[in-house]
Design a protein around this motif. Structure first.
Motif, short mmCIF file in Angstrom:
data_model
loop_
_atom_site.label_atom_id
_atom_site.label_comp_id
_atom_site.label_asym_id
_atom_site.label_seq_id
_atom_site.Cartn_x
_atom_site.Cartn_y
_atom_site.Cartn_z
N ILE A 140 2.24 -96.83 -15.28
CA ILE A 140 1.01 -96.21 -14.81
C ILE A 140 1.27 -94.75 -14.52
O ILE A 140 2.27 -94.39 -13.91
CB ILE A 140 0.50 -96.92 -13.53
CG1 ILE A 140 0.43 -98.44 -13.75
CG2 ILE A 140 -0.87 -96.38 -13.13
CD1 ILE A 140 -0.51 -98.87 -14.83
N TYR A 141 0.35 -93.90 -14.96
CA TYR A 141 0.54 -92.46 -14.83
C TYR A 141 -0.65 -91.85 -14.09
O TYR A 141 -1.81 -92.11 -14.44
CB TYR A 141 0.67 -91.82 -16.22
CG TYR A 141 0.75 -90.32 -16.18
CD1 TYR A 141 1.89 -89.68 -15.71
CD2 TYR A 141 -0.32 -89.54 -16.60
CE1 TYR A 141 1.96 -88.29 -15.67
CE2 TYR A 141 -0.26 -88.16 -16.57
CZ TYR A 141 0.89 -87.54 -16.11
OH TYR A 141 0.96 -86.17 -16.05
N ALA A 142 -0.35 -91.02 -13.07
CA ALA A 142 -1.39 -90.31 -12.34
C ALA A 142 -1.52 -88.91 -12.94
O ALA A 142 -0.57 -88.12 -12.91
CB ALA A 142 -1.04 -90.22 -10.86
N GLN A 144 -2.04 -85.13 -13.34
CA GLN A 144 -1.84 -84.03 -12.41
C GLN A 144 -2.95 -82.99 -12.58
O GLN A 144 -3.42 -82.74 -13.70
CB GLN A 144 -0.48 -83.37 -12.65
CG GLN A 144 0.68 -84.33 -12.62
CD GLN A 144 0.84 -85.01 -11.27
OE1 GLN A 144 0.98 -84.35 -10.25
NE2 GLN A 144 0.81 -86.33 -11.28
N SER A 145 -3.35 -82.38 -11.48
CA SER A 145 -4.43 -81.39 -11.54
C SER A 145 -3.99 -80.11 -12.26
O SER A 145 -4.80 -79.42 -12.87
CB SER A 145 -4.92 -81.04 -10.13
OG SER A 145 -3.85 -80.55 -9.33
N ASP A 150 1.32 -81.24 -15.61
CA ASP A 150 0.93 -82.50 -16.23
C ASP A 150 1.65 -82.69 -17.56
O ASP A 150 2.19 -83.77 -17.85
CB ASP A 150 -0.59 -82.53 -16.43
CG ASP A 150 -1.09 -83.90 -16.84
OD1 ASP A 150 -0.92 -84.85 -16.05
OD2 ASP A 150 -1.64 -84.03 -17.95
N SER A 167 -3.28 -94.44 -17.57
CA SER A 167 -3.80 -93.75 -16.39
C SER A 167 -4.29 -94.77 -15.37
O SER A 167 -4.59 -95.92 -15.71
CB SER A 167 -4.95 -92.82 -16.78
OG SER A 167 -6.12 -93.56 -17.07
N ARG A 168 -4.36 -94.33 -14.12
CA ARG A 168 -4.84 -95.22 -13.06
C ARG A 168 -6.29 -95.64 -13.29
O ARG A 168 -6.75 -96.64 -12.74
CB ARG A 168 -4.72 -94.52 -11.70
CG ARG A 168 -3.28 -94.26 -11.28
CD ARG A 168 -3.21 -93.89 -9.82
NE ARG A 168 -1.86 -93.53 -9.43
CZ ARG A 168 -0.88 -94.40 -9.20
NH1 ARG A 168 -1.12 -95.68 -9.29
NH2 ARG A 168 0.32 -93.97 -8.85
N GLN A 169 -7.01 -94.87 -14.10
CA GLN A 169 -8.41 -95.17 -14.34
C GLN A 169 -8.59 -96.27 -15.39
O GLN A 169 -9.67 -96.83 -15.53
CB GLN A 169 -9.16 -93.90 -14.81
CG GLN A 169 -9.40 -92.87 -13.70
CD GLN A 169 -8.12 -92.20 -13.24
OE1 GLN A 169 -7.28 -91.86 -14.06
NE2 GLN A 169 -7.97 -92.01 -11.94
N PHE A 193 -3.30 -97.30 -1.13
CA PHE A 193 -4.39 -96.78 -1.95
C PHE A 193 -5.75 -97.00 -1.29
O PHE A 193 -6.78 -96.96 -1.96
CB PHE A 193 -4.37 -97.44 -3.33
CG PHE A 193 -3.17 -97.08 -4.16
CD1 PHE A 193 -2.99 -95.78 -4.62
CD2 PHE A 193 -2.20 -98.02 -4.46
CE1 PHE A 193 -1.89 -95.43 -5.38
CE2 PHE A 193 -1.09 -97.68 -5.22
CZ PHE A 193 -0.93 -96.38 -5.68
#
Length: 295
Positions: A140-142, A144-145, A150, A167-169, A193
């Motif tokens: 799972i990858y978050a 980055q802004s 990123d 992605s978390r989505q 979370f």
């Protein structure tokens, strides 16, 4: 100067770190960690609150010593991450030892989906690289802004083999499909979370909001859970990754019991190297109704 340019300059500066011998990086990390311990008051407060909740038997002086040790290994792991991003495969193979990988291979050879439980120890990323050097995994990858960081993190996690980053989505279905297709899922379930999708189960005797995803993913994929713990070794010795025995009788029919079992196992692992758990995270920020937040 635009933010993107500053980010690129920072990446260029830290790139030079990966040329340093590991003992030198370790010394730098320990020294810088001691400084950060004194300067980062907010994070130091979070660490001390966490340690107070989890280790009430320690007095104030002992908790501060443990907190300082944590900042040292945490800073070391950040500096040494440059090796994970840029060092050669042969060098990483020398620095990151892996024990028990044959357990994963045996399950894959038998056609069993594999779910790897990887708690948040400071060596987590080194463990991820070690596994990626041996298997094509999913994780799972978050996002980055900062787009520069990123791309850096994505590249670092996709350097070896054919790695799938979700992605978390993305839905749970993507993780299940990956495991059923023969990719071990490198799974990190031990963070707060929020209340959504979490249940409260004990962690060091504290009711802790915990995502019961380990049990649910194992059930949906028919996966075998196998623990994976990474230990940062003293000085310039590198990292030791241990792939444990597959869990028996998991998942059960009781999701809460499974999640209790997971937290109890992580707690036992933390007690073997308490300074290396990720204490800067506000693990207890979400409280049961009526309980005040401790931070």
């Amino acid at each position: 100067m635009p933010e993107t340019m500053l980010s690129r300059l920072l990446v260029a500066a830290v790139w030079f770190l990966h040329w340093l011998p590991l003992p030198v990086l370790a010394c730098l990390g320990n020294a810088l960690g001691s400084v950060i311990f004194h300067l980062a008051r907010r994070r130091r407060h979070i660490v001390l609150v966490n340690l107070g909740l989890c280790f009430p038997q320690l007095d104030g002086r002992q908790r501060r010593q443990l907190a300082k040790a944590h900042f040292k290994v945490l800073t070391r792991s950040v500096l040494e991450r440059t090796l994970l991003w840029w060092a050669s495969r042969p060098r990483l193979s020398r620095l990151i030892r892996c024990e028990g990988e044959e357990r994963v291979q045996a399950l894959l050879d038998a056609g069993r989906p594999v779910l790897m439980l990887a708690p948040h120890f400071v060596g987590l990323d080194a463990g991820g690289v070690a596994i990626a050097m041996r298997f094509n995994v999913a994780s799972i990858y978050a996002v980055q802004s900062n787009p520069v960081f990123d791309r850096l993190l994505l590249r670092g996690r996709q350097r070896f083999g054919d790695q799938l980053l979700l992605s978390r989505q993305e839905s749970v279905r993507a993780s299940v499909r990956a495991m059923k297709a023969g990719r071990p899922l490198y799974y990190l379930p031990d963070m707060d979370f929020g209340k959504r999708d979490s249940i409260f189960v004990p962690f060091f005797g504290v009711q802790t909001a915990t995502v019961p995803g380990l049990s649910r993913l194992a059930r949906l994929a028919g996966a075998v859970v196998i623990p994976c713990v990474t230990r940062l070794l003293p000085g310039g010795e590198g990292y030791a990754v241990t792939v444990g025995e597959p869990w028996q009788d998991f998942p059960s029919a009781d999701v809460e019991a499974d999640t209790r079992r997971m937290n109890a196992w992580i707690e036992a692992a933390v007690r073997t190297m308490p300074e290396q758990y990720y204490w800067v995270h506000r693990r207890f920020k979400t409280r049961p109704p009526g309980e005040p937040r401790p931070y």
